[in-house]
Design an enzyme around this catalytic site. Structure first.
Site, mmCIF file in Angstrom:
data_model
loop_
_atom_site.group_PDB
_atom_site.id
_atom_site.type_symbol
_atom_site.label_atom_id
_atom_site.label_comp_id
_atom_site.label_asym_id
_atom_site.label_seq_id
_atom_site.Cartn_x
_atom_site.Cartn_y
_atom_site.Cartn_z
ATOM 1 N N CYS A 1 -6.427 -1.044 -2.971
ATOM 2 C CA CYS A 1 -7.668 -0.574 -3.604
ATOM 3 C C CYS A 1 -7.585 -0.693 -5.121
ATOM 4 O O CYS A 1 -6.543 -0.433 -5.720
ATOM 5 C CB CYS A 1 -7.976 0.853 -3.173
ATOM 6 N N CYS B 1 0.799 -1.222 0.000
ATOM 7 C CA CYS B 1 0.000 0.000 0.000
ATOM 8 C C CYS B 1 0.835 1.277 0.000
ATOM 9 O O CYS B 1 2.049 1.239 -0.083
ATOM 10 C CB CYS B 1 -1.023 -0.042 1.123
ATOM 11 N N GLU C 1 -3.565 14.084 2.505
ATOM 12 C CA GLU C 1 -4.284 13.877 1.251
ATOM 13 C C GLU C 1 -5.661 14.531 1.325
ATOM 14 O O GLU C 1 -6.271 14.601 2.386
ATOM 15 C CB GLU C 1 -4.449 12.379 0.975
ATOM 16 N N SER D 1 -5.137 11.977 -2.741
ATOM 17 C CA SER D 1 -5.182 10.527 -2.827
ATOM 18 C C SER D 1 -5.108 10.118 -4.284
ATOM 19 O O SER D 1 -5.522 10.860 -5.175
ATOM 20 C CB SER D 1 -6.483 10.019 -2.211
ATOM 21 N N LYS E 1 2.402 4.058 1.305
ATOM 22 C CA LYS E 1 3.726 4.541 1.693
ATOM 23 C C LYS E 1 4.719 3.413 1.919
ATOM 24 O O LYS E 1 5.903 3.668 2.155
ATOM 25 C CB LYS E 1 3.633 5.396 2.971
#
Length: 609
Positions: free
Chosen positions: A195, A122, A491, A517, A124
Site C-alpha cells: 500500500c 508486506c 490492528e 495499522s 509481517k
C-alpha cells in the site's frame, strides 16, 4: 575458515543419498562445493504486495547461478492485513510473523543452505524474515516487491491521490453516495505492490535500508518500475559475493549480526522517527533485536524520539504524499543524508553493498552525489496504468525534488517538528510504555484530557462509533486486544478510520493494548503495556474515568487516586483478567498456543522461552 554449511549434505560417502536427492532437483557434479543460496520468496495471489513475485525468485536464482552459486527457492506464507482487517482474520496477522521466521529457519537449517536472499514486501513478512536472518546469522540480502502506485480519483471536480484508507473513510461517511464510494474503492489500489503510504510494509522495507541489509531504493521505488528489476538482479549477484567472502575468505563482517548491530538498530529507529513510520515497526525492531541478541529496548526508542526531528510526512500523516513522492525526493538515502548532516546517525556501520553507511550516502544521497545514474534512478515515477505486473513501465519525473525547505523531505533546520514522529508515553495506565505516531497527530491535541469509554473488544468499539455513541472529548479505550488478550494483538484501523468518518479525528483519542495499522492516524495510542490480560492497569479503567494525555511530556495518566486503583485491582484479580463481556470470537488451538508463549508489546511480542 568456516566450511560451507551445505557441505554437510553434499560431501562424503555417507551423503550419497542426499546427493542423489540434490541431483533430482537439477544439481550436477560441478555444483557440489558451490554455495547453496536459499531464495526465500513470499509469492501469493492473496496479497497485492506479493501477487507479482511469482517469477522474481527465479530472476534472482538465474543471477545466483551465473555468479557461481546454486539457487534453491522456497516460499513462506503471507497474510494481507487489509483483507484480514475488521474480523477474526486479524487475530492471525502478528502470530504469522513468528511462523514465517520459524519456517525460514526450518527450511534453511534442514537443507543446510549457506546464505539467502529474502524476497519480502508486506506487513509481517519482512519482519518475520528479518527475525530469521538475525537468528540464523548467515549472509543475507533483502529485496522487497516495492510500493504500489498511489491511486488517483477525479472527485467533485478535483483529481486527488488516494489510498486504501481513503476508501475506508469515505465508505463510513454518509455524505458520500454509493457511486462515489465505489469510485474510491476502484481507484485506491491500482497496481501490484505494498500500500502506497508510509504504512507498516513500506516502513519496514525502508528500515532494511537503514539496517544495511538491502540495496538503496528498496523501500521507495514503485513495484511497477523497470528500475526495480535492477535491485533483484543485484541481490542475486551480491549474495554469492557475500557468501564467498564469509566461507572462503573468513570475512564475518558481512554477517547479519555484524551489520545489524545496536548502532544500526538505533540508526533504523532514528530513520523511523524521522519519517513518521508505522507504530508496528517498534514491535518488529524490538523482536529482530531480540533475535540478534542486541540490547535494544523501549528506553532507547524513548531517548531517540526526544531528539530526532520529523523530516518527512507521508500518508496517512500527509494524505497527498506517498512513497513515489519520497522516492522522487531521493528516497531513504536522502532522509538518512539529512539525519547525517544533523549528526544523528552513526555512519561508520557497514552495509551489504558498501563498506560503511557513509560510503553509501556519498554515492546515493542526491544532495551530495554527482552521479547522473543515481539522479535518473530517483526520477523513476509511477506509470499511471493499473497492472499486476512487476517492472512493467519505464516512466520518469522530469525533475527531482531536492527542496529541503518545503519539499517532501526536509532538512533538520526546516523539519516538520523538532521532536520525533513516534513517541513512547509512560504513566500509571502504561507502566511499561505505549506508542503513539505523533507525525499523525494534529498539533491541537498533543495535550488531551477526556472521559473514558471502555470497550472489551474492537468490535464493540466499532459498533459504538458507527452508532454515533462516541462524542467529542471521549477517550475510546479498547482492551483485551494485546498479544495474549486478543490473542494476536489486532490492528485498529477500522476504529480510527471510522472516527475520521464521523468528524471526530481531532476531537477524540483512542487508547488500546492492541496495535494500529500503519494507515492509522489521529490521537491513536497503542501497545499499552502491560496489557489487560497480563494485569495491566488498562484493565482497571471504568467508563467516565478521566484520562490525561501529554505527548510533549511523554505521559499518559488515569486520573484516579492510588487507593481507588489498588481497590479495583484487588476486585479484578479475584475475578480474573478477562473481558467483562463475552466476545463472539473463535480462538483456535494455534492462537491459544501463541497466547501461551508470547510476551508483551513492550518486548516486541516475542516468545517466552
Amino acid at each position: 575458515m568456516p566450511d560451507y554449511r551445505s557441505k554437510t549434505s553434499t560431501h562424503g560417502r555417507n551423503m550419497a543419498g542426499a546427493r542423489g536427492l540434490w541431483r533430482a532437483t537439477g544439481m550436477k557434479d560441478e555444483d557440489f562445493g558451490k554455495p547453496i543460496i536459499a531464495v526465500v520468496n513470499s509469492f501469493t495471489q492473496f496479497v497485492p504486495g506479493h501477487v507479482h513475485l511469482k517469477d522474481l525468485g527465479q530472476l534472482v536464482a538465474a543471477e545466483i547461478q551465473a555468479a557461481g552459486g546454486v539457487a534453491k527457492e522456497f516460499n513462506t506464507i503471507a497474510v494481507d492485513d487489509g483483507i484480514a482487517m475488521g474480523h477474526d482474520g486479524m487475530l492471525y496477522s502478528l502470530p504469522s510473523r513468528d511462523l514465517i521466521a520459524d519456517s525460514v529457519e526450518y527450511m534453511v537449517n534442514a537443507h543446510c543452505a549457506d546464505a539467502m536472499v529474502c524476497i519480502s514486501n508486506c506487513d509481517k513478512i519482512t519482519p518475520g524474515m528479518l527475525m530469521a536472518a538475525m537468528r540464523l546469522n548467515i549472509p543475507v540480502v533483502f529485496v522487497s516487491g516495492g510500493p504500489m502506485e498511489a491511486g488517483k480519483v477525479k472527485f467533485r471536480g478535483d483529481e486527488k491521490a488516494i489510498d486504501l484508507v481513503d476508501a475506508m473513510v469515505v465508505a463510513a461517511d454518509d455524505s458520500y453516495t454509493d457511486e462515489e464510494v465505489a469510485e474510491f474503492e476502484r481507484s485506491a489500489c491500482p497496481t501490484c505492490g505494498s500500500c502506497s503510504g508510509m504504512f507498516t510494509a513500506n516502513s519496514m522495507n525502508c528500515l532494511t535500508e537503514a539496517l544495511g541489509l538491502s540495496l538503496p531504493g528498496n523501500g521507495s521505488i514503485v513495484a511497477t518500475h523497470a528500475n526495480r528489476k535492477k535491485l533483484f538482479l543485484k541481490a542475486g549477484q551480491l549474495i554469492v559475493e557475500l557468501a564467498k567472502r564469509y566461507y572462503e575468505q573468513n570475512d564475518a563482517s558481512i554477517l547479519p549480526r555484524s551489520i545489524a548491530t545496536k548502532a544500526a538498530f538505533k540508526n533504523a529507529m532514528t530513520l523511523d522517527i524521522a519519517m513518521g513510520g508505522s507504530t508496528n515497526t517498534v514491535l518488529h525492531l524490538l523482536a529482530a533485536a531480540n533475535e540478534a541478541e542486541v540490547d535494544f529496548t523501549m528506553d532507547d526508542i524513548d531517548e531517540l524520539s526526544r531528539r530526532v526531528p520529523v523530516l518527512s510526512k507521508v500518508a496517512p500523516a500527509k494524505q497527498d504524499v506517498h512513497m513515489e513522492d519520497v522516492h522522487r525526493a531521493g528516497g531513504i538515502m536522502a532522509i538518512l543524508g539529512e539525519l547525517d548532516r544533523a549528526n544523528l546517525l552513526d555512519v561508520s556501520v557497514p552495509t551489504v553493498h558498501e563498506k560503511t553507511l557513509k560510503d553509501a550516502l556519498d554515492k546515493w544521497d542526491i544532495i551530495r552525489t554527482e552521479d547522473p545514474d543515481v539522479y535518473e534512478f530517483y526520477r523513476s515515477s509511477p506509470g499511471g496504468v493499473p497492472t499486476q505486473v512487476a517492472f512493467s513501465q519505464n516512466r520518469y519525473y522530469s525533475t527531482l525534488d531536492g527542496d529541503r525547505e518545503k519539499g517532501v523531505i526536509r532538512n533538520a533546520e526546516h523539519a516538520f517538528s523538532k521532536d520525533g514522529g513516534l513517541a513512547v508515553l509512560y504513566g500509571n495506565i502504561a507502566l511499561d510504555g505505549c506508542i503513539v505516531k505523533t507525525a499523525g497527530v494534529d498539533e491541537s491535541i498533543l495535550k488531551f484530557t477526556g472521559s473514558a469509554r471502555v470497550f472489551e473488544s474492537q468490535d464493540a468499539a466499532v459498533e459504538a462509533i458507527l452508532g454515533n455513541e462516541i462524542k467529542a472529548g471521549d477517550v475510546v479505550v479498547i482492551r483485551y486486544e494485546g498479544p495474549r488478550g486478543g490473542p494476536g494483538m489486532q490492528e485498529m484501523l477500522y476504529p480510527t478510520s471510522y472516527l475520521k468518518s464521523k468528524g471526530l479525528g481531532k476531537d477524540c483519542a483512542l487508547v488500546t493494548d492492541g496495535r494500529f495499522s500503519g494507515g492509522s492516524s489521529g490521537l491513536s495510542i497503542g501497545h499499552v503495556s502491560p496489557e489487560a490480560a497480563e494485569g495491566g492497569a488498562i484493565g482497571l479503567v471504568e467508563d467516565g474515568d478521566t484520562i490525561e494525555i501529554d505527548i510533549p511530556n511523554r505521559t499518559i495518566h488515569l486520573n484516579i487516586d492510588d487507593a481507588t486503583l489498588a481497590h479495583r485491582r484487588t476486585v479484578q484479580e479475584a475475578k480474573g483478567w478477562h473481558p467483562k463481556e463475552e466476545r463472539k470470537r473463535k480462538v483456535s488451538k494455534a492462537l491459544k498456543v501463541y497466547a501461551m508463549h508470547t510476551t508483551s508489546a513492550a518486548k516486541g511480542a516475542v516468545r517466552i522461552l
